[in-house]
Design a protein around this motif. Structure first.
Motif, PDB file in Angstrom:
ATOM      1  N   THR A  20      47.942  31.246  46.836  1.00 15.01           N
ATOM      2  CA  THR A  20      47.982  32.388  47.754  1.00 15.01           C
ATOM      3  C   THR A  20      47.722  31.886  49.168  1.00 15.01           C
ATOM      4  O   THR A  20      47.129  30.828  49.357  1.00 15.01           O
ATOM      5  CB  THR A  20      46.924  33.460  47.405  1.00 15.01           C
ATOM      6  OG1 THR A  20      45.632  32.869  47.490  1.00 15.01           O
ATOM      7  CG2 THR A  20      47.147  34.025  46.021  1.00 15.01           C
ATOM      8  N   ARG A  21      48.164  32.669  50.120  1.00 13.67           N
ATOM      9  CA  ARG A  21      47.925  32.386  51.535  1.00 13.67           C
ATOM     10  C   ARG A  21      47.142  33.569  52.091  1.00 13.67           C
ATOM     11  O   ARG A  21      47.548  34.715  51.916  1.00 13.67           O
ATOM     12  CB  ARG A  21      49.259  32.232  52.263  1.00 13.67           C
ATOM     13  CG  ARG A  21      49.132  31.893  53.733  1.00 13.67           C
ATOM     14  CD  ARG A  21      50.490  31.808  54.415  1.00 13.67           C
ATOM     15  NE  ARG A  21      51.202  30.617  53.975  1.00 13.67           N
ATOM     16  CZ  ARG A  21      52.523  30.554  53.795  1.00 13.67           C
ATOM     17  NH1 ARG A  21      53.281  31.612  53.999  1.00 13.67           N
ATOM     18  NH2 ARG A  21      53.096  29.436  53.415  1.00 13.67           N
ATOM     19  N   ALA A  22      46.015  33.281  52.746  1.00 14.41           N
ATOM     20  CA  ALA A  22      45.187  34.347  53.322  1.00 14.41           C
ATOM     21  C   ALA A  22      45.009  34.106  54.812  1.00 14.41           C
ATOM     22  O   ALA A  22      44.790  32.969  55.241  1.00 14.41           O
ATOM     23  CB  ALA A  22      43.820  34.387  52.632  1.00 14.41           C
ATOM     24  N   ASP A  23      45.109  35.185  55.583  1.00 13.51           N
ATOM     25  CA  ASP A  23      44.881  35.087  57.022  1.00 13.51           C
ATOM     26  C   ASP A  23      43.419  34.796  57.293  1.00 13.51           C
ATOM     27  O   ASP A  23      42.529  35.232  56.557  1.00 13.51           O
ATOM     28  CB  ASP A  23      45.273  36.387  57.723  1.00 13.51           C
ATOM     29  CG  ASP A  23      46.778  36.614  57.698  1.00 13.51           C
ATOM     30  OD1 ASP A  23      47.529  35.616  57.633  1.00 13.51           O
ATOM     31  OD2 ASP A  23      47.199  37.788  57.742  1.00 13.51           O
ATOM     32  N   SER A  43      44.877  28.829  48.701  1.00 12.43           N
ATOM     33  CA  SER A  43      44.026  28.680  47.514  1.00 12.43           C
ATOM     34  C   SER A  43      44.868  28.896  46.273  1.00 12.43           C
ATOM     35  O   SER A  43      45.951  29.482  46.322  1.00 12.43           O
ATOM     36  CB  SER A  43      42.843  29.645  47.562  1.00 12.43           C
ATOM     37  OG  SER A  43      43.295  30.979  47.638  1.00 12.43           O
ATOM     38  N   LEU A  44      44.354  28.406  45.173  1.00 17.17           N
ATOM     39  CA  LEU A  44      45.043  28.585  43.896  1.00 17.17           C
ATOM     40  C   LEU A  44      44.879  30.010  43.405  1.00 17.17           C
ATOM     41  O   LEU A  44      43.811  30.612  43.574  1.00 17.17           O
ATOM     42  CB  LEU A  44      44.463  27.625  42.840  1.00 17.17           C
ATOM     43  CG  LEU A  44      44.732  26.142  43.061  1.00 17.17           C
ATOM     44  CD1 LEU A  44      43.882  25.310  42.108  1.00 17.17           C
ATOM     45  CD2 LEU A  44      46.202  25.821  42.856  1.00 17.17           C
ATOM     46  N   THR A  45      45.907  30.549  42.792  1.00 15.65           N
ATOM     47  CA  THR A  45      45.784  31.824  42.093  1.00 15.65           C
ATOM     48  C   THR A  45      45.121  31.542  40.744  1.00 15.65           C
ATOM     49  O   THR A  45      44.911  30.380  40.362  1.00 15.65           O
ATOM     50  CB  THR A  45      47.168  32.452  41.843  1.00 15.65           C
ATOM     51  OG1 THR A  45      47.912  31.569  40.985  1.00 15.65           O
ATOM     52  CG2 THR A  45      47.930  32.712  43.128  1.00 15.65           C
ATOM     53  N   GLY A  46      44.831  32.578  39.985  1.00 17.78           N
ATOM     54  CA  GLY A  46      44.291  32.387  38.632  1.00 17.78           C
ATOM     55  C   GLY A  46      45.246  31.575  37.780  1.00 17.78           C
ATOM     56  O   GLY A  46      44.834  30.670  37.035  1.00 17.78           O
ATOM     57  N   ALA A  47      46.535  31.872  37.906  1.00 14.25           N
ATOM     58  CA  ALA A  47      47.543  31.127  37.134  1.00 14.25           C
ATOM     59  C   ALA A  47      47.576  29.667  37.559  1.00 14.25           C
ATOM     60  O   ALA A  47      47.678  28.763  36.720  1.00 14.25           O
ATOM     61  CB  ALA A  47      48.924  31.764  37.311  1.00 14.25           C
TER      62      ALA A  47
END
Length: 150
Positions: A82-85, A96-100
């Protein structure tokens, strides 16, 4: 004119032969899991962190920011990161890594372990450890830091 040395007289020849075989077999194994070796390396680099700026990841992996951006786009598309602002800086973001993605890393690591065992398990422990030490020494003395992804 001096005689030309034989290909097999070069250490690099033998390193490349073994490296190509190890790498190609590993690439096939991770492809069965839907990722490339470069994507696996990216995911493993993120695995020990909660979130990381792309620039920090580029530095950690010894890659350009552009290469990291391309890998990130592919892994975002696969739902593995995922990409977070960054709330403090509108231009910055973290990955960061997703759960998957997080659950896939140990599976891929097991494939890497299996691949190593298939190639290097034929050596007695002391020879395998010596090979590992010699290769690390060469990498350290040459200042090699880039994580191999090809």
């Amino acid at each position: 004119m001096p005689p030309a040395s034989d290909l097999t007289a070069h250490t690099g020849y033998w390193l490349r032969m073994v490296s190509n075989a190890v790498s190609q077999d590993f690439a096939r194994k991770v492809a069965d899991e839907g990722v490339t070796v470069a994507e696996w390396s990216f995911m493993r680099a993120l695995y020990d962190a909660d979130a990381m700026a792309p620039s920090a990841l580029a530095e950690k992996m010894g890659m350009t920011k552009g290469a990291i951006s391309k890998l990130a786009d592919r892994l975002l598309g696969k739902g593995l990161i995922t990409r977070a602002d960054n709330p403090g800086d509108k231009r910055a973001h973290t990955l960061s890594l997703t759960g998957a993605g997080r659950s896939k890393v140990p599976i891929l690591a097991a494939l890497a372990d299996k691949n190593d065992a298939e190639y290097f398990g034929i050596l007695p422990t002391e020879e395998r450890e010596m090979l590992h030490r010699l290769l690390r020494t060469l990498a350290d003395r040459r200042g090699l830091k880039t994580i191999p992804v090809d």
